[in-house]
Design an enzyme around this catalytic site. Structure first.
Site, PDB file in Angstrom:
ATOM      1  N   ASP A  29       0.281  -1.675  -0.256  1.00 52.70           N
ATOM      2  CA  ASP A  29       0.420   0.139   0.164  1.00 52.70           C
ATOM      3  C   ASP A  29       0.750   1.325   0.062  1.00 52.70           C
ATOM      4  O   ASP A  29       2.457   1.356   1.128  1.00 52.70           O
ATOM      5  CB  ASP A  29      -0.980  -0.280   0.615  1.00 52.70           C
ATOM      6  N   GLU A  75       0.669  -1.022  -4.392  1.00 51.42           N
ATOM      7  CA  GLU A  75      -0.474  -0.389  -5.388  1.00 51.42           C
ATOM      8  C   GLU A  75      -0.561   0.779  -5.513  1.00 51.42           C
ATOM      9  O   GLU A  75       0.558   1.976  -4.685  1.00 51.42           O
ATOM     10  CB  GLU A  75      -1.302  -0.543  -4.109  1.00 51.42           C
TER      11      GLU A  75
END
Length: 486
Positions: free
Chosen positions: A193, A234
């Site tokens: 992330d 991501e």
């Protein structure tokens, strides 16, 4: 188990039932073979951002269950966990020890100390302006130590999410220990992330900084490869950046498809969808919806600026209960380049349009990821939105087990589950197979997926204006839009 070429569900631990045990019951009882993998959104103890401010990766939030529940889920599905490589909570052991002991803490180099980061006389306003920021001020937060002294730490996102100094030895050991623990407990895929923010370097915008970002990714790969676990970095940005990552051998997200598909179904024109499908890499996870909003910047230069503006404006016209204010600061929106809505409501709660969107996703190169609200063709949750004043909660409805049992009886949901089950089992959707895309007139598109064996074929013909479709498997018609009416 290794990553499988089967659709992956994206869900929170408490969104399909109250906890992980209930989630597994829902998957087994109501969802069945439509789903082969689960992206279990952050389930660790956390102090904010619905789990994305983790305080302790060694535990499962007790409200959701324990590691045994996670491992039991992993016995039946391939699993993806989130690792927030850019930041960690203020309630973490690292932060609290540093706050207590300052320079005597073994974590004194774990965070990015703003005043130490910059040379004397800097940062200037120009330095701060150059940073790729998520807020309208310098990305810093004050820390007051136990001895009363104060400094600032780098803080890209929310107040609870303090950025990590990824270059420090203590952080690198933390990365290794945490990632190995995740795999031990069942992670087959690690979603990194906000990784593009992780490298900070003077005289840059501190976003996806090359070549250092490749060194960071490679360091994670060296930890995970011996454990047979994959990485999914991501990043929400122009599609050229994920293309670079894909070229380095990593899985990537297709965040272009959501807006391109909306444009196709709003306008009835298939040319741009065909263009994107021909450009798409094979080793990717496709999306239409996630726990965040519908991204806009990802599709730039696939769609023209005028087409992006058209799609955004049509979303507010066509979408059911979608308003611009829900994607504004009034509802704590974190990203002005995302629109908050469920995908079903973005298509006006129209069953045929929605199914055609999912069919485009199924026929796109890669593995489909289906957000839990999207799997149940969920409408915008205005009650939760207004109760929390959090824009993204419009697409974060909490379903009870009983509610799921009712939702799967709706024709649009039952049809989608049937489509996904077929896709998961049919060889034509091999990741390494062939894909041929043809535009017929202005409104029609034909997509043929061919297995690596050269024999199994899946063929879609669709009219984006009329929202009609027909799917053949090895020449036999098996799905069509008129089945939904019967």
């Amino acid at each position: 188990m290794p990553v499988q070429n089967k659709a992956m569900l994206i869900t929170y631990a408490d969104s399909l039932g109250k906890n992980i045990k209930e989630l597994q019951d829902v998957l087994q009882t109501d969802i069945g073979p439509a789903i082969g993998g689960v992206h279990l959104l952050p389930f660790f103890p956390s102090t904010g951002d619905r789990g994305f401010a983790p305080s302790d990766y060694t535990k499962v939030n007790s409200a959701f269950g324990d590691w045994h529940d996670i491992e039991a889920l992993g016995d039946k599905y391939y699993l993806m966990f989130d690792f927030m490589i850019n930041h960690i909570s203020r309630e973490s052991v690292m932060y609290q020890d540093f706050k207590d002991k300052k320079d005597d803490s073994k974590y004194n180099d774990f965070f990015i100390r703003w005043e130490k980061f910059w040379p004397k006389g800097r940062p200037t306003q120009a330095d701060v302006d150059l940073i790729y920021k998520r807020k309208d001020k310098a990305p810093i937060q004050e820390i007051t130590f136990k001895n009363g002294s104060q400094e600032h730490l780098w803080n890209t996102f929310g107040d609870e999410q303090i950025d990590i100094n990824v270059k420090s030895k203590v952080a690198q050991k933390f990365f290794k220990d945490t990632l190995e623990t995740m795999v031990k407990h069942g992670a087959d895929l690690i979603r990194l992330d906000a990784f593009a923010y992780a490298i900070k370097k003077i005289d840059t915008n501190d976003f996806f900084i090359e070549p250092e970002i490749w060194d960071l990714l490679e360091s994670v790969r060296q930890i995970l490869s011996p454990l047979q676990a994959e990485i999914l970095p991501e990043i929400h940005e122009h599609y050229a950046i994920p293309a670079k990552i894909n070229a380095h051998g990593y899985f990537t997200y297709d965040f272009v498809l959501p807006l391109v598909t909306l444009y196709t179904l709003y306008s009835g024109k298939t040319k741009q969808l065909a263009k994107w499908l021909k450009m798409s890499p094979k080793r990717q996870f496709t999306t239409l919806d996630t726990h965040d909003g519908i991204g806009v910047v990802d599709a730039r230069d696939v769609l023209t600026d005028d087409e992006i503006d058209y799609t955004s404006s049509e979303l507010y016209k066509v979408g059911a209960n979608v308003k611009k204010t829900y994607s504004s600061a009034a509802y704590n929106n974190l990203d002005i380049y995302q629109i908050n809505s469920t995908y079903y409501s973005a298509l006006g709660n129209d069953d045929k349009a929605y199914l055609l969107a999912r069919i485009f996703q199924i026929f796109a190169p890669g593995i489909p990821q289906i957000y839990y609200v999207g799997l149940l063709a969920g409408e915008n949750d205005l009650d939760l939105l207004e109760k929390t004043k959090e824009g993204r909660n419009i697409n974060r409805h909490y379903y009870s087990k009983e509610e799921v049992a009712q939702e799967v009886k709706r024709p649009v949901v039952a049809y989608l589950l049937h489509l996904l089950t077929w896709r998961n089992q049919f060889a034509a959707f091999d990741l390494d197979g062939d894909s041929q895309v043809e535009v017929i007139g202005e409104n029609e598109i034909k997509i043929v997926r061919t297995a690596t064996n050269g024999q199994d074929l899946a063929e879609l013909t669709a009219n984006a204006a009329k929202k009609t479709f027909a799917i053949k498997a090895n020449g036999k018609l098996i799905f069509s839009d008129d089945q939904l009416d019967s």
